[in-house]
Design a protein around this motif. Structure first.
Motif, short mmCIF file in Angstrom:
data_model
loop_
_atom_site.label_atom_id
_atom_site.label_comp_id
_atom_site.label_asym_id
_atom_site.label_seq_id
_atom_site.Cartn_x
_atom_site.Cartn_y
_atom_site.Cartn_z
N THR A 306 1.29 -11.44 -6.90
CA THR A 306 2.43 -12.11 -6.27
C THR A 306 3.48 -11.10 -5.85
O THR A 306 4.04 -11.18 -4.73
CB THR A 306 3.05 -13.13 -7.24
OG1 THR A 306 2.04 -14.07 -7.63
CG2 THR A 306 4.21 -13.86 -6.61
N PHE A 307 3.75 -10.13 -6.71
CA PHE A 307 4.71 -9.07 -6.39
C PHE A 307 4.25 -8.27 -5.17
O PHE A 307 5.04 -8.00 -4.25
CB PHE A 307 4.85 -8.14 -7.61
CG PHE A 307 5.70 -6.93 -7.36
CD1 PHE A 307 7.07 -6.98 -7.51
CD2 PHE A 307 5.12 -5.72 -6.99
CE1 PHE A 307 7.86 -5.85 -7.29
CE2 PHE A 307 5.88 -4.60 -6.77
CZ PHE A 307 7.25 -4.66 -6.91
N ALA A 308 2.97 -7.89 -5.15
CA ALA A 308 2.45 -7.08 -4.04
C ALA A 308 2.49 -7.85 -2.73
O ALA A 308 2.79 -7.28 -1.67
CB ALA A 308 1.02 -6.64 -4.35
N GLU A 309 2.20 -9.15 -2.76
CA GLU A 309 2.23 -9.95 -1.53
C GLU A 309 3.63 -10.01 -0.92
O GLU A 309 3.78 -10.08 0.29
CB GLU A 309 1.72 -11.36 -1.83
CG GLU A 309 0.22 -11.42 -2.09
CD GLU A 309 -0.22 -12.80 -2.55
OE1 GLU A 309 0.68 -13.63 -2.86
OE2 GLU A 309 -1.43 -13.04 -2.61
N ARG A 310 4.65 -9.97 -1.78
CA ARG A 310 6.03 -10.04 -1.29
C ARG A 310 6.46 -8.74 -0.63
O ARG A 310 7.22 -8.75 0.35
CB ARG A 310 6.98 -10.33 -2.46
CG ARG A 310 6.76 -11.67 -3.13
CD ARG A 310 7.41 -12.81 -2.36
NE ARG A 310 7.20 -14.07 -3.03
CZ ARG A 310 8.01 -14.55 -3.97
NH1 ARG A 310 9.08 -13.87 -4.34
NH2 ARG A 310 7.76 -15.72 -4.52
N LEU A 311 6.00 -7.60 -1.11
CA LEU A 311 6.55 -6.31 -0.67
C LEU A 311 5.58 -5.44 0.12
O LEU A 311 6.02 -4.61 0.92
CB LEU A 311 7.03 -5.50 -1.89
CG LEU A 311 8.27 -6.02 -2.64
CD1 LEU A 311 8.63 -5.07 -3.75
CD2 LEU A 311 9.44 -6.19 -1.69
N LEU A 312 4.29 -5.58 -0.09
CA LEU A 312 3.34 -4.60 0.45
C LEU A 312 2.56 -5.09 1.65
O LEU A 312 1.77 -4.32 2.22
CB LEU A 312 2.38 -4.15 -0.66
CG LEU A 312 3.03 -3.54 -1.90
CD1 LEU A 312 1.97 -3.14 -2.91
CD2 LEU A 312 3.90 -2.34 -1.55
N GLY A 313 2.71 -6.33 2.03
CA GLY A 313 2.01 -6.83 3.22
C GLY A 313 0.51 -6.79 3.06
O GLY A 313 -0.05 -7.18 2.03
N ASN A 314 -0.19 -6.30 4.09
CA ASN A 314 -1.65 -6.25 4.06
C ASN A 314 -2.19 -5.33 2.97
O ASN A 314 -3.31 -5.53 2.47
CB ASN A 314 -2.20 -5.81 5.42
CG ASN A 314 -1.94 -6.84 6.51
OD1 ASN A 314 -1.86 -8.04 6.22
ND2 ASN A 314 -1.83 -6.38 7.75
N PHE A 315 -1.40 -4.32 2.60
CA PHE A 315 -1.83 -3.39 1.55
C PHE A 315 -1.95 -4.08 0.20
O PHE A 315 -2.58 -3.57 -0.72
CB PHE A 315 -0.86 -2.21 1.46
CG PHE A 315 -1.30 -1.15 0.50
CD1 PHE A 315 -2.39 -0.34 0.79
CD2 PHE A 315 -0.63 -0.95 -0.70
CE1 PHE A 315 -2.80 0.64 -0.10
CE2 PHE A 315 -1.03 0.02 -1.59
CZ PHE A 315 -2.12 0.83 -1.29
N SER A 316 -1.36 -5.27 0.09
CA SER A 316 -1.39 -5.99 -1.19
C SER A 316 -2.81 -6.35 -1.60
O SER A 316 -3.07 -6.59 -2.78
CB SER A 316 -0.54 -7.26 -1.10
OG SER A 316 -1.07 -8.16 -0.14
N LEU A 317 -3.75 -6.38 -0.64
CA LEU A 317 -5.13 -6.70 -0.98
C LEU A 317 -5.76 -5.63 -1.87
O LEU A 317 -6.72 -5.91 -2.60
CB LEU A 317 -5.96 -6.85 0.31
CG LEU A 317 -5.62 -8.05 1.20
CD1 LEU A 317 -6.46 -8.02 2.47
CD2 LEU A 317 -5.84 -9.36 0.45
N ALA A 318 -5.22 -4.41 -1.81
CA ALA A 318 -5.75 -3.33 -2.65
C ALA A 318 -5.30 -3.45 -4.09
O ALA A 318 -5.96 -2.91 -5.00
CB ALA A 318 -5.34 -1.97 -2.09
N VAL A 319 -4.20 -4.15 -4.33
CA VAL A 319 -3.63 -4.22 -5.68
C VAL A 319 -4.56 -4.92 -6.66
O VAL A 319 -4.80 -4.41 -7.77
CB VAL A 319 -2.23 -4.88 -5.65
CG1 VAL A 319 -1.73 -5.13 -7.06
CG2 VAL A 319 -1.26 -4.00 -4.88
#
Length: 517
Positions: A306-319
């Protein structure tokens, strides 16, 4: 309890029984000509020790527990205090174990220290509950988190099917078992690699969080202690969730006999690891609250995602993939360490003798590794993460507190004992008191889960007298054991299995026959 020494050897066989360093004792005090000496070798360097501790601590806990801690503290400020307090308490426990590990230079961790201080009955109950509850449930919790985060990128807009999580989890768990059965060196190398992956995953969360603070995103820290007041019902569970996230600092003590220069490397590895983990955990929780409110965090099933989706955009898929790797590393480190506990308990006569066997060519305690596999698989397909977490907490922290209290006992009972590393007495006293206090309050705040854990722990007492003390077992028990010896008396196996715990030996023998064929 003592065990009759095994005297049969097979020069080119697959397994040999271990003694203090995993070698089969010779009845004449030396190895017969042409016979190969088999032992668990000292392959754990300082770096590998740090990777075992960090790699095992940083797993599913920091990604699951923030929700549990916040839910039971009621406010952002109180949850951060609990996270910090759990880090300090874990450091105290780790320092106490550093003294125990350098004073009692045997593998086995909790089990060995309880055996040394309190005798065979409490030690057997400890390994009994570890085998039946703590380790299968703990491995299931971590591996289910691995399955969830591994599948997260493939189910962005819909809920992940429970069966899919369980199947991927089963594949990951099988891979860990195979890895630890095949090679100590490769298991340690992969653990180092996964530890670096964990630290990268943590930095991916911490760095954007710090940038948010610099930008002035502090609205969720205003009135940090407002909200529902923490109660006597909730605080013990909050500490359980926090302490669970830090759990793993004791695993290096499970492999003491395999550590190079343990008097130096054990305290160093523990100190360095705990400093890194505590700072990382507190900063991660601060980072979460720069972007996610308390209410949103409680609604999230995957806080880091949830945190990554808010701040990292498409890169959040790597989290989620990075988090899955951290969970895999925690699974690998836990299985690596706990298999040595079962190996040592078998060596002492408290578990089936077959668990103290070492593969001649691979130098791994293969039977002690695979014994966890069927029990963990059962856990995977029953219950959920939080019920499993509550279920195992009682027994785990009771026996850890008991082991640390034994340090105080040894200070007075054996003052001349060699202690290369020594901590002030208030450290083990405070830590053991905290463990017992949490256990006592958990009986009040969550009587059902704690009660089940307490009852199952007590089953170790009759089991001790039935399997360890009682020698007049039915003849059919012994006959099955003798037949198993004949079956396994070929070039792949070597064992004298007719002494104690016959039923358990027979079941494990069948498992090994299946694996061999």
């Amino acid at each position: 309890m003592t065990r009759k020494p095994a005297v049969a050897t097979i020069p080119n066989g697959g397994y040999l029984q271990g003694t203090v360093k995993g070698r089969l004792p010779s009845p004449v005090g030396k190895e017969p000509p042409g016979q190969e000496t088999v032992m668990l070798k000292e392959k754990i360097t300082l770096l590998r020790g740090i990777s075992i501790i960090i790699g095992t601590i940083i797993g599913s806990g920091i990604f699951i527990s923030p929700k549990g801690v916040l839910q039971n503290t009621g406010s952002v400020g109180m949850s951060l205090i609990v996270w910090t307090a759990c880090g300090v308490l874990s450091l105290f426990g780790a320092m106490s174990y550093a003294e125990l590990g350098t004073s009692i230079r045997k593998s086995g961790g909790h089990y060995t220290y309880i055996l040394e201080v309190y005798g065979p009955l409490p030690a057997f109950v400890r390994v009994w509950v570890e085998l039946l509850i703590i380790r299968p449930a703990g491995t299931a919790v971590i591996s289910l988190a691995f399955g969830h985060y591994f599948l997260e990128p493939f189910f962005i807009h819909c809920e992940i099917p429970k069966l899919a999580i369980q199947l991927i989890t089963a594949v990951g768990l099988t891979a860990v078992m195979v890895l630890n059965s095949m090679s100590v060196s490769w298991s340690a190398r992969i653990q180092i690699f996964l530890t670096f992956c964990k630290l990268i995953a943590i930095l991916i969360i911490i760095v954007p969080g710090v940038m948010q603070l610099i930008k002035g995103q502090t609205q969720h820290f205003k009135d940090a202690f407002s909200g529902r007041d923490a109660s006597i019902m909730g605080l013990p569970l909050a500490f359980y969730y926090g302490m669970y996230a830090y759990a793993g600092w004791f695993y290096l003590n499970f492999v003491t006999e395999e550590v190079e220069n343990p008097e130096k490397n054990i305290p160093l590895a523990i100190g360095i690891s705990m400093a890194i983990v505590t700072i990382s955990y507190v900063l991660m929780n601060v980072a979460y609250f720069t972007t996610i409110s308390a209410e949103e965090l409680l609604l999230s099933n995957a806080v880091a995602v949830t945190f990554a989706e808010r701040l990292l955009g498409n890169f959040s898929l790597a989290v989620p993939i990075c988090i899955a790797l951290t969970c895999f590393g925690s699974m690998n480190g836990g299985v690596f360490a706990v298999s040595r506990l079962f190996y040592v308990a078998s060596r002492e006569g408290h578990l089936p003798e077959i668990l103290s066997m070492i593969h001649v060519r691979k130098h791994t305690p293969l039977p002690a590794v695979i014994v966890l596999y069927p029990l963990t698989m059962v856990m995977l397909f029953s219950g959920d993460l939080y019920s499993l977490l509550n279920f195992l907490s009682f027994a785990r922290w009771f026996f850890i507190g008991l082991a640390v209290a034994g340090l105080i006992y040894l200070r007075y009972k054996r003052p001349d004992m060699h202690r290369p590393f020594k901590v002030p007495l208030f450290i083990p006293a405070l830590f053991s008191f905290t463990c017992f206090f949490m256990v006592a309050l958990s009986l009040y705040s969550d009587p059902f889960s704690t009660g089940i854990g307490f009852i199952l722990t007590l089953t170790g007492v009759p089991a001790y007298y039935l399997f360890i003390i009682w020698d007049k077992k039915p003849k059919w028990f012994r006959r099955l054991s003798d037949e198993a010896n004949e079956i396994l008396g070929d070039e792949m196996f070597c064992s004298i299995i007719h002494y104690k715990f016959d039923t358990g030996n027979f079941i494990l023998i069948l498992l090994l026959i299946l694996l061999r064929n």
